[in-house]
Write a protein that holds these residues in place. Sequence first.
Motif, PDB file in Angstrom:
ATOM      1  N   GLU A  39       0.868  -1.169   0.000  1.00  0.00           N
ATOM      2  CA  GLU A  39       0.000   0.000   0.000  1.00  0.00           C
ATOM      3  C   GLU A  39       0.908   1.222   0.000  1.00  0.00           C
ATOM      4  O   GLU A  39       1.682   1.431   0.931  1.00  0.00           O
ATOM      5  CB  GLU A  39      -0.911   0.012   1.231  1.00  0.00           C
ATOM      6  CG  GLU A  39      -1.849   1.199   1.230  1.00  0.00           C
ATOM      7  CD  GLU A  39      -2.833   1.162   2.377  1.00  0.00           C
ATOM      8  OE1 GLU A  39      -3.667   0.245   2.408  1.00  0.00           O
ATOM      9  OE2 GLU A  39      -2.733   2.045   3.259  1.00  0.00           O
ATOM     10  N   SER A  61      -1.626  -8.199   1.191  1.00  0.00           N
ATOM     11  CA  SER A  61      -1.188  -6.805   1.151  1.00  0.00           C
ATOM     12  C   SER A  61      -0.340  -6.490   2.372  1.00  0.00           C
ATOM     13  O   SER A  61      -0.386  -7.190   3.378  1.00  0.00           O
ATOM     14  CB  SER A  61      -2.406  -5.877   1.100  1.00  0.00           C
ATOM     15  OG  SER A  61      -3.191  -6.051   2.273  1.00  0.00           O
ATOM     16  N   GLY A  78      -2.509  -2.687   4.599  1.00  0.00           N
ATOM     17  CA  GLY A  78      -2.785  -2.565   3.173  1.00  0.00           C
ATOM     18  C   GLY A  78      -4.250  -2.598   2.787  1.00  0.00           C
ATOM     19  O   GLY A  78      -4.582  -2.848   1.629  1.00  0.00           O
ATOM     20  N   ALA A 120      -5.343  -0.435  -0.302  1.00  0.00           N
ATOM     21  CA  ALA A 120      -4.912  -1.010  -1.581  1.00  0.00           C
ATOM     22  C   ALA A 120      -5.852  -2.134  -1.999  1.00  0.00           C
ATOM     23  O   ALA A 120      -6.272  -2.215  -3.161  1.00  0.00           O
ATOM     24  CB  ALA A 120      -3.476  -1.522  -1.475  1.00  0.00           C
TER      25      ALA A 120
END
Length: 190
Positions: A81, A110, A117, A120
């Motif tokens: 991310e 992630s 994350g 993302a």
Amino acid sequence: MAGNLLRVAVIIGSTRAGRVCDAVAGWFTERARLRVGLAVEVVDLAGYAFPGCYPEEATPAMRRFASAIGGADAFVVVTPEYNRSFPASLKQAIDYAYDEWQAKPVGFVSYGSGTPGMYAVEQLRTVFGALHAVTMRDWVGIDLLGEGVRDTGRPYDTDSRLRAVAAMLDQLTWWGRALRDARHAQPYVS
């Protein structure tokens, strides 16, 4: 059994120098390869010489990437991310395929610094939804600043992390087989 293996592509979504994406992907890939019934291959975006601008005709690297995506039954995208999103290199690669993503499941691993994350992953869910792919509810998130991560970025096996891997792979395997059977029975219509 070999002909019935679910082909899973683990996509290393960062091309940044000094990345830890390959360490995180290596950790995840080792766990996924322990799963019976999966044939796991790594697709590292750093291994493709993609053009800086979208060309009129697909380059050999673009065709090779689309072929790798087309040959898989399911995907796990490993992404950092960056600034509450995922890397531009990953979006560029995703856009080089279209039909190859359709009616296939996508899972996510992630990571971030101070975040697992989530942003993302949520943005990638929107992108893959537009490509008619099915995203898994459960995902694996790793905070690189949290406990359970080596200096290299490689995660340690924690109970909660291994449960997350198992849940995501359970869903990915179920959807992967169901959608593969459905695509064989009748071509997907977008």
